[in-house]
Design a protein around this motif. Structure first.
Motif, PDB file in Angstrom:
ATOM      1  N   THR A   1       0.825  -1.207   0.000  1.00  0.00           N
ATOM      2  CA  THR A   1       0.000   0.000   0.000  1.00  0.00           C
ATOM      3  C   THR A   1       0.859   1.257   0.000  1.00  0.00           C
ATOM      4  O   THR A   1       0.549   2.238  -0.679  1.00  0.00           O
ATOM      5  CB  THR A   1      -0.926   0.003   1.232  1.00  0.00           C
TER       6      THR A   1
ATOM      7  N   GLY B   1      -0.050   2.708  -3.166  1.00  0.00           N
ATOM      8  CA  GLY B   1      -1.207   3.530  -2.823  1.00  0.00           C
ATOM      9  C   GLY B   1      -0.798   4.871  -2.241  1.00  0.00           C
ATOM     10  O   GLY B   1       0.261   5.426  -2.548  1.00  0.00           O
ATOM     11  N   SER B   2      -1.658   5.357  -1.362  1.00  0.00           N
ATOM     12  CA  SER B   2      -1.410   6.652  -0.735  1.00  0.00           C
ATOM     13  C   SER B   2      -0.900   6.460   0.687  1.00  0.00           C
ATOM     14  O   SER B   2      -1.148   5.421   1.311  1.00  0.00           O
ATOM     15  CB  SER B   2      -2.703   7.458  -0.717  1.00  0.00           C
TER      16      SER B   2
ATOM     17  N   GLU C   1      -2.020   7.813   3.322  1.00  0.00           N
ATOM     18  CA  GLU C   1      -3.157   7.681   4.237  1.00  0.00           C
ATOM     19  C   GLU C   1      -3.631   6.226   4.327  1.00  0.00           C
ATOM     20  O   GLU C   1      -3.932   5.724   5.423  1.00  0.00           O
ATOM     21  CB  GLU C   1      -4.323   8.566   3.759  1.00  0.00           C
ATOM     22  N   ASP C   2      -3.674   5.540   3.169  1.00  0.00           N
ATOM     23  CA  ASP C   2      -4.078   4.124   3.174  1.00  0.00           C
ATOM     24  C   ASP C   2      -3.065   3.286   3.937  1.00  0.00           C
ATOM     25  O   ASP C   2      -3.427   2.366   4.686  1.00  0.00           O
ATOM     26  CB  ASP C   2      -4.209   3.606   1.740  1.00  0.00           C
ATOM     27  N   ALA C   3      -1.767   3.588   3.738  1.00  0.00           N
ATOM     28  CA  ALA C   3      -0.723   2.841   4.452  1.00  0.00           C
ATOM     29  C   ALA C   3      -0.838   3.063   5.950  1.00  0.00           C
ATOM     30  O   ALA C   3      -0.676   2.126   6.751  1.00  0.00           O
ATOM     31  CB  ALA C   3       0.658   3.265   3.949  1.00  0.00           C
TER      32      ALA C   3
ATOM     33  N   GLU D   1      -3.545   3.751   7.635  1.00  0.00           N
ATOM     34  CA  GLU D   1      -4.716   3.017   8.102  1.00  0.00           C
ATOM     35  C   GLU D   1      -4.392   1.536   8.285  1.00  0.00           C
ATOM     36  O   GLU D   1      -4.818   0.903   9.264  1.00  0.00           O
ATOM     37  CB  GLU D   1      -5.855   3.169   7.091  1.00  0.00           C
ATOM     38  N   GLU D   2      -3.607   0.973   7.346  1.00  0.00           N
ATOM     39  CA  GLU D   2      -3.205  -0.430   7.472  1.00  0.00           C
ATOM     40  C   GLU D   2      -2.301  -0.639   8.683  1.00  0.00           C
ATOM     41  O   GLU D   2      -2.380  -1.662   9.377  1.00  0.00           O
ATOM     42  CB  GLU D   2      -2.487  -0.885   6.192  1.00  0.00           C
TER      43      GLU D   2
ATOM     44  N   ASN E   1      -4.379  -0.939  11.672  1.00  0.00           N
ATOM     45  CA  ASN E   1      -4.977  -2.277  11.753  1.00  0.00           C
ATOM     46  C   ASN E   1      -3.964  -3.294  12.278  1.00  0.00           C
ATOM     47  O   ASN E   1      -4.299  -4.169  13.086  1.00  0.00           O
ATOM     48  CB  ASN E   1      -5.478  -2.705  10.370  1.00  0.00           C
TER      49      ASN E   1
END
Length: 381
Positions: free
Chosen positions: A208, A212-213, A215-217, A219-220, A223
Motif C-alpha cells: 500500500t 497507494g497513498s 493515508e491508506d498505508a 490506516e493499514e 490495523n
C-alpha cells in the motif's frame, strides 16, 4: 559398588535412548514442516489451475458456439455454391477450419489442465496423509521422551514395584500431554494465527505504501497495531489460564471478579456478577474447579453464543456450592449431539469428579443457562 555401577549403566542407556528419540523427533518435525510447505505451495498451484480450467471451459464454450455458427454458414455455402464468389467460398472454408483448429487445441489444453488438476489433488491427499502420520508419530515420541526424562526417573524413585511404576508414570504422562495439547491448540488457534495474519497485513502495508497513498498505508498500520494488541492479549490470557496467581492469594470470589472485569472490558460485553453466602476460602481443588467452570462458561458465551449480556452467580449454601451462568446469546439445542464440543464435555467431567451435577437449559435464539451444583461438605476447609 555393583549397584552404583548398574545405576550408571542404566543412566547411560537412558541418556542414549533420549538422544536417539530427540534426534528422531527433530527429523520427524523437519519432515512435517517440509510436507506442510509443499502442501501450501501445491494448494496455491491447485487454485490457480482450477481457475485456468474454468477459464478454458468458458472460452471453449464460446468458441464452440462460433464453430457451430461457422459450420451452418459453410453448409449454406455448400448448398448454394453458385450464389457465392470464389473468394467468399474460400473465406468461409478457411474461417471454419481455423475455428475448428482453435477449438481442438483449446480442448486439448483443457484436458491437460484437468489431468494436472487431478494429479495435484492426489498429491495433496498424499501430503495430508503424510502430515497426519508425522503428527501422530511426533505425539507418540513426545510421550516416550517425557517418560524417558522427567517422569520415568521421578516415578522410579516413588514406586517400588515395576508394574505400579509403569501404570502411574503413564497416567502422569497422559495428563501432562493432554494439557500440553490443549495449550498447543490454544496457541495455534490464537497467537499463531494472529501472528500469521500480522505478517500478511505487514506485506499489505508495504504494498500500500509503494502503490497507494500514505493515508491508506497509515490506516493499514493502525490495523496491524490493533492485531498486535489482540495477539498480546491472547498470550497474556493463555499465561493467565495456566494458573491465575490471585486464586492462591485471594481466593475464588476475588479472582472471579477480577477475571470478569478484565474479560468484560476487552470483549466489550456486559457481565454481571453476584455472590451469595459467606465469602470464605474453600478447599483449593474446589476453588480451582469453580474458577475453571466459570471461565469456560463465560468464554463459550462470548465466542460461540455471541452474547452481549452474561450473568454469573455463585451461591455458597449450607449443603451445596452452586454456580449459575446465564447469557442472552444465540443458544443451541442440547438434545443434538455436536462434534468437538470439548468445552461442555470438559465442564461436565470436572463437575462429576466432585459428585456434582450440571444442567443446561438452552434453545436456539433464546440464550443459555448452566446450573452447576456440588456437595458442600467436602468443599469447605
Amino acid at each position: 559398588m555393583v549397584v552404583k555401577t548398574r545405576e550408571k549403566d542404566l543412566d547411560y542407556i537412558l541418556d542414549e535412548m533420549v538422544d536417539v528419540v530427540e534426534n528422531s523427533k527433530d527429523e520427524i518435525f523437519n519432515i512435517s514442516e517440509e510436507a506442510r510447505s509443499e502442501h501450501e505451495q501445491l494448494l496455491r498451484e491447485l487454485e490457480y489451475t482450477k481457475a485456468k480450467v474454468l477459464q478454458y471451459i468458458e472460452d471453449g464454450d464460446k468458441l464452440e458456439h462460433n464453430v457451430r455458427y461457422s459450420r451452418r454458414r459453410l453448409s449454406e455455402v455448400s448448398k448454394y455454391f453458385d450464389r457465392y464468389t470464389e473468394d467468399e467460398i474460400r473465406e468461409v472454408y478457411e474461417s471454419t477450419h481455423e475455428l475448428q483448429t482453435k477449438l481442438a487445441v483449446l480442448r486439448q489444453e483443457e484436458r491437460i489442465l484437468r489431468t494436472k488438476r487431478d494429479e495435484l489433488e492426489r498429491r495433496l491427499q498424499n501430503l495430508e496423509h503424510t502430515i497426519r502420520r508425522a503428527e501422530n508419530l511426533a505425539n507418540k515420541i513426545a510421550v516416550i521422551l517425557t517418560y524417558l526424562t522427567d517422569d520415568f526417573r521421578q516415578v522410579n524413585e516413588m514406586i517400588e514395584e515395576a508394574k505400579e511404576k509403569q501404570e502411574f508414570g503413564l497416567k502422569i504422562i497422559e495428563a501432562q500431554e493432554e494439557e500440553r495439547k490443549r495449550i498447543s491448540r490454544e496457541i495455534h488457534d490464537g497467537p499463531a494465527q494472529m501472528l500469521a495474519n500480522i505478517l500478511l497485513r505487514s506485506e499489505l502495508v508495504d504494498r500500500t505504501f509503494r502503490e497507494g497513498s500514505p493515508e491508506d498505508a497509515l490506516e493499514e498500520i493502525k490495523n496491524v497495531r490493533k492485531m498486535v494488541r489482540g495477539s498480546l492479549y491472547e498470550v497474556r490470557r493463555i499465561i493467565y489460564d495456566l494458573r491465575p496467581m490471585a486464586l492462591d492469594d485471594l481466593g475464588l470470589i476475588p479472582t472471579i471478579k477480577k477475571y470478569i472485569s478484565t474479560t468484560a472490558e476487552y470483549n466489550n460485553v456486559k457481565i454481571d456478577f453476584k455472590s451469595i453466602g459467606e465469602v470464605k476460602r474453600l478447599n483449593q481443588k474446589y476453588e480451582i474447579a469453580f474458577f475453571r467452570l466459570a471461565q469456560e462458561a463465560i468464554q463459550n458465551a462470548i465466542k460461540h453464543a455471541e452474547a452481549t449480556l452474561i450473568s454469573v452467580k455463585i451461591e455458597i449454601c449450607t449443603r451445596n456450592l452452586n454456580l449459575i451462568i446465564q447469557d442472552n446469546g444465540k443458544g443451541f439445542d442440547p438434545t443434538i449431539k455436536r462434534d468437538k464440543s470439548f468445552g461442555l464435555m470438559g465442564m461436565r467431567e470436572r463437575v462429576e469428579m466432585f459428585d456434582g451435577v450440571m444442567e443446561i437449559d438452552s434453545a436456539i435464539g433464546k440464550g443459555t443457562k448452566i446450573i452447576i451444583q456440588v456437595p458442600h461438605k467436602r468443599a469447605l476447609v
